[in-house]
Design a protein around this motif. Structure first.
Motif, PDB file in Angstrom:
ATOM      1  N   HIS A  65       0.837  -1.190   0.000  1.00 51.22           N
ATOM      2  CA  HIS A  65       0.000   0.000   0.000  1.00 51.22           C
ATOM      3  C   HIS A  65       0.877   1.246   0.000  1.00 51.22           C
ATOM      4  O   HIS A  65       2.083   1.166   0.227  1.00 51.22           O
ATOM      5  CB  HIS A  65      -0.941   0.010   1.215  1.00 51.22           C
ATOM      6  CG  HIS A  65      -0.199   0.031   2.512  1.00 51.22           C
ATOM      7  ND1 HIS A  65       0.240  -1.111   3.131  1.00 51.22           N
ATOM      8  CD2 HIS A  65       0.204   1.054   3.291  1.00 51.22           C
ATOM      9  CE1 HIS A  65       0.875  -0.790   4.246  1.00 51.22           C
ATOM     10  NE2 HIS A  65       0.870   0.513   4.364  1.00 51.22           N
ATOM     11  N   LYS A  66       0.254   2.381  -0.256  1.00 49.18           N
ATOM     12  CA  LYS A  66       0.974   3.650  -0.259  1.00 49.18           C
ATOM     13  C   LYS A  66       0.318   4.609   0.715  1.00 49.18           C
ATOM     14  O   LYS A  66      -0.863   4.475   1.042  1.00 49.18           O
ATOM     15  CB  LYS A  66       0.985   4.254  -1.657  1.00 49.18           C
ATOM     16  CG  LYS A  66      -0.390   4.735  -2.087  1.00 49.18           C
ATOM     17  CD  LYS A  66      -0.332   5.536  -3.369  1.00 49.18           C
ATOM     18  CE  LYS A  66      -1.643   6.148  -3.727  1.00 49.18           C
ATOM     19  NZ  LYS A  66      -2.718   5.264  -4.071  1.00 49.18           N
ATOM     20  N   ARG A  67       1.099   5.568   1.162  1.00 49.67           N
ATOM     21  CA  ARG A  67       0.577   6.673   1.964  1.00 49.67           C
ATOM     22  C   ARG A  67       1.306   7.923   1.480  1.00 49.67           C
ATOM     23  O   ARG A  67       2.530   7.976   1.508  1.00 49.67           O
ATOM     24  CB  ARG A  67       0.821   6.435   3.445  1.00 49.67           C
ATOM     25  CG  ARG A  67       0.286   7.549   4.305  1.00 49.67           C
ATOM     26  CD  ARG A  67       0.401   7.299   5.787  1.00 49.67           C
ATOM     27  NE  ARG A  67       1.626   6.594   6.133  1.00 49.67           N
ATOM     28  CZ  ARG A  67       1.719   5.706   7.123  1.00 49.67           C
ATOM     29  NH1 ARG A  67       0.670   5.413   7.836  1.00 49.67           N
ATOM     30  NH2 ARG A  67       2.860   5.115   7.386  1.00 49.67           N
ATOM     31  N   VAL A  68       0.551   8.896   1.006  1.00 53.79           N
ATOM     32  CA  VAL A  68       1.122  10.153   0.549  1.00 53.79           C
ATOM     33  C   VAL A  68       0.679  11.220   1.537  1.00 53.79           C
ATOM     34  O   VAL A  68      -0.503  11.322   1.856  1.00 53.79           O
ATOM     35  CB  VAL A  68       0.660  10.497  -0.886  1.00 53.79           C
ATOM     36  CG1 VAL A  68       1.205  11.855  -1.317  1.00 53.79           C
ATOM     37  CG2 VAL A  68       1.093   9.415  -1.856  1.00 53.79           C
ATOM     38  N   SER A  69       1.636  11.994   2.040  1.00 53.73           N
ATOM     39  CA  SER A  69       1.293  13.032   3.003  1.00 53.73           C
ATOM     40  C   SER A  69       1.897  14.363   2.571  1.00 53.73           C
ATOM     41  O   SER A  69       2.956  14.410   1.956  1.00 53.73           O
ATOM     42  CB  SER A  69       1.772  12.657   4.408  1.00 53.73           C
ATOM     43  OG  SER A  69       3.163  12.451   4.415  1.00 53.73           O
ATOM     44  N   GLY A  80       4.680   0.405   1.576  1.00 52.47           N
ATOM     45  CA  GLY A  80       5.014  -0.633   2.535  1.00 52.47           C
ATOM     46  C   GLY A  80       3.953  -1.706   2.613  1.00 52.47           C
ATOM     47  O   GLY A  80       3.064  -1.800   1.769  1.00 52.47           O
ATOM     48  N   SER A  81       4.084  -2.499   3.668  1.00 56.82           N
ATOM     49  CA  SER A  81       3.179  -3.609   3.915  1.00 56.82           C
ATOM     50  C   SER A  81       2.992  -3.747   5.412  1.00 56.82           C
ATOM     51  O   SER A  81       3.912  -3.468   6.178  1.00 56.82           O
ATOM     52  CB  SER A  81       3.775  -4.899   3.344  1.00 56.82           C
ATOM     53  OG  SER A  81       3.021  -6.008   3.774  1.00 56.82           O
ATOM     54  N   ASN A  82       1.820  -4.203   5.821  1.00 59.95           N
ATOM     55  CA  ASN A  82       1.579  -4.458   7.237  1.00 59.95           C
ATOM     56  C   ASN A  82       1.716  -5.941   7.570  1.00 59.95           C
ATOM     57  O   ASN A  82       1.427  -6.363   8.676  1.00 59.95           O
ATOM     58  CB  ASN A  82       0.194  -3.948   7.644  1.00 59.95           C
ATOM     59  CG  ASN A  82      -0.912  -4.602   6.841  1.00 59.95           C
ATOM     60  OD1 ASN A  82      -0.672  -5.397   5.937  1.00 59.95           O
ATOM     61  ND2 ASN A  82      -2.149  -4.259   7.158  1.00 59.95           N
ATOM     62  N   VAL A  83       2.198  -6.737   6.621  1.00 62.89           N
ATOM     63  CA  VAL A  83       2.386  -8.172   6.845  1.00 62.89           C
ATOM     64  C   VAL A  83       3.677  -8.371   7.648  1.00 62.89           C
ATOM     65  O   VAL A  83       4.715  -7.787   7.328  1.00 62.89           O
ATOM     66  CB  VAL A  83       2.441  -8.927   5.501  1.00 62.89           C
ATOM     67  CG1 VAL A  83       2.794 -10.378   5.700  1.00 62.89           C
ATOM     68  CG2 VAL A  83       1.108  -8.807   4.789  1.00 62.89           C
ATOM     69  N   VAL A  84       3.609  -9.199   8.664  1.00 64.57           N
ATOM     70  CA  VAL A  84       4.721  -9.397   9.599  1.00 64.57           C
ATOM     71  C   VAL A  84       6.018  -9.799   8.891  1.00 64.57           C
ATOM     72  O   VAL A  84       7.089  -9.320   9.239  1.00 64.57           O
ATOM     73  CB  VAL A  84       4.338 -10.468  10.653  1.00 64.57           C
ATOM     74  CG1 VAL A  84       5.503 -10.803  11.544  1.00 64.57           C
ATOM     75  CG2 VAL A  84       3.159 -10.004  11.480  1.00 64.57           C
ATOM     76  N   TYR A  85       5.932 -10.647   7.888  1.00 62.73           N
ATOM     77  CA  TYR A  85       7.146 -11.165   7.247  1.00 62.73           C
ATOM     78  C   TYR A  85       7.631 -10.318   6.076  1.00 62.73           C
ATOM     79  O   TYR A  85       8.569 -10.682   5.389  1.00 62.73           O
ATOM     80  CB  TYR A  85       6.937 -12.615   6.809  1.00 62.73           C
ATOM     81  CG  TYR A  85       5.687 -12.868   5.988  1.00 62.73           C
ATOM     82  CD1 TYR A  85       5.670 -12.676   4.624  1.00 62.73           C
ATOM     83  CD2 TYR A  85       4.520 -13.298   6.612  1.00 62.73           C
ATOM     84  CE1 TYR A  85       4.524 -12.907   3.874  1.00 62.73           C
ATOM     85  CE2 TYR A  85       3.369 -13.529   5.869  1.00 62.73           C
ATOM     86  CZ  TYR A  85       3.377 -13.346   4.507  1.00 62.73           C
ATOM     87  OH  TYR A  85       2.250 -13.565   3.775  1.00 62.73           O
ATOM     88  N   ALA A  86       7.032  -9.165   5.844  1.00 68.39           N
ATOM     89  CA  ALA A  86       7.426  -8.316   4.711  1.00 68.39           C
ATOM     90  C   ALA A  86       8.882  -7.863   4.834  1.00 68.39           C
ATOM     91  O   ALA A  86       9.641  -7.929   3.864  1.00 68.39           O
ATOM     92  CB  ALA A  86       6.504  -7.109   4.619  1.00 68.39           C
ATOM     93  N   ALA A  87       9.281  -7.397   6.002  1.00 66.71           N
ATOM     94  CA  ALA A  87      10.631  -6.846   6.186  1.00 66.71           C
ATOM     95  C   ALA A  87      11.718  -7.896   6.005  1.00 66.71           C
ATOM     96  O   ALA A  87      12.760  -7.614   5.408  1.00 66.71           O
ATOM     97  CB  ALA A  87      10.750  -6.198   7.559  1.00 66.71           C
TER      98      ALA A  87
END
Length: 159
Positions: A65-69, A80-87
């Motif tokens: 997903h993306k977040r633009v601020s 990024g990703s909120n999945v635990v194993y992404a990193a």
């Protein structure tokens, strides 16, 4: 080369201050494009290329997903990703030794030396995971198109 990169960074910072909405629009589109590159080129699954993630369930791929601020003097996009194993897939590392217990069924089922084994729990040794980045190379691959997009959006607003 570093001097020219630094000049580009300074110019982009100036644009962000003057045309934050244009840069925001470009970053939203550009971040979506980078996510698509990551999903298509680095998360294809089923292949034998060790640098590409072999997709099993598609959960990690779907989680990107993306977040633009927009803040005063700063417009930024985060992917990024909120999945635990992404990193651990992106950067590599060691998964410490741990125990796995059966949660959804009465027992775990796995094979050892060609024999099927059923157990209520299993000790998993430490596992060294190689880095198989999917976001960083997608950013590098999508950077030229993103810069072009930023320029296009600024010129639209400038007219």
């Amino acid at each position: 080369e570093n001097a020219s990169l630094e000049a580009i960074r300074k110019k982009i910072h100036t644009w962000m201050v003057r045309y934050p909405k244009a840069v925001e629009r470009a970053l939203k589109i550009g971040a979506d494009n980078i996510i698509a590159i990551a999903q298509k080129d680095y998360m294809t699954g089923g292949g034998t290329n060790k640098d590409i993630l072999n997709v099993r369930t598609g959960r990690l791929r779907r989680s990107l997903h993306k977040r633009v601020s927009v803040q005063p003097s700063l417009v930024k996009a985060e992917i990024g990703s909120n999945v635990v194993y992404a990193a651990i897939h992106e950067f590599g590392g060691t998964i410490p030794a741990h125990m796995v217990r059966a949660r959804r069924k009465k027992a775990l089922r796995f094979e050892v030396g060609g024999q099927t084994v059923f157990a209520k729990w299993a000790n998993i040794p430490a596992i060294k995971m190689p880095a198989r980045p999917y976001i960083r190379p997608a950013i590098e691959k999508g950077r030229p198109a993103l810069l072009k997009l930023i320029l296009q959006e600024i010129f639209k607003e400038y007219r």
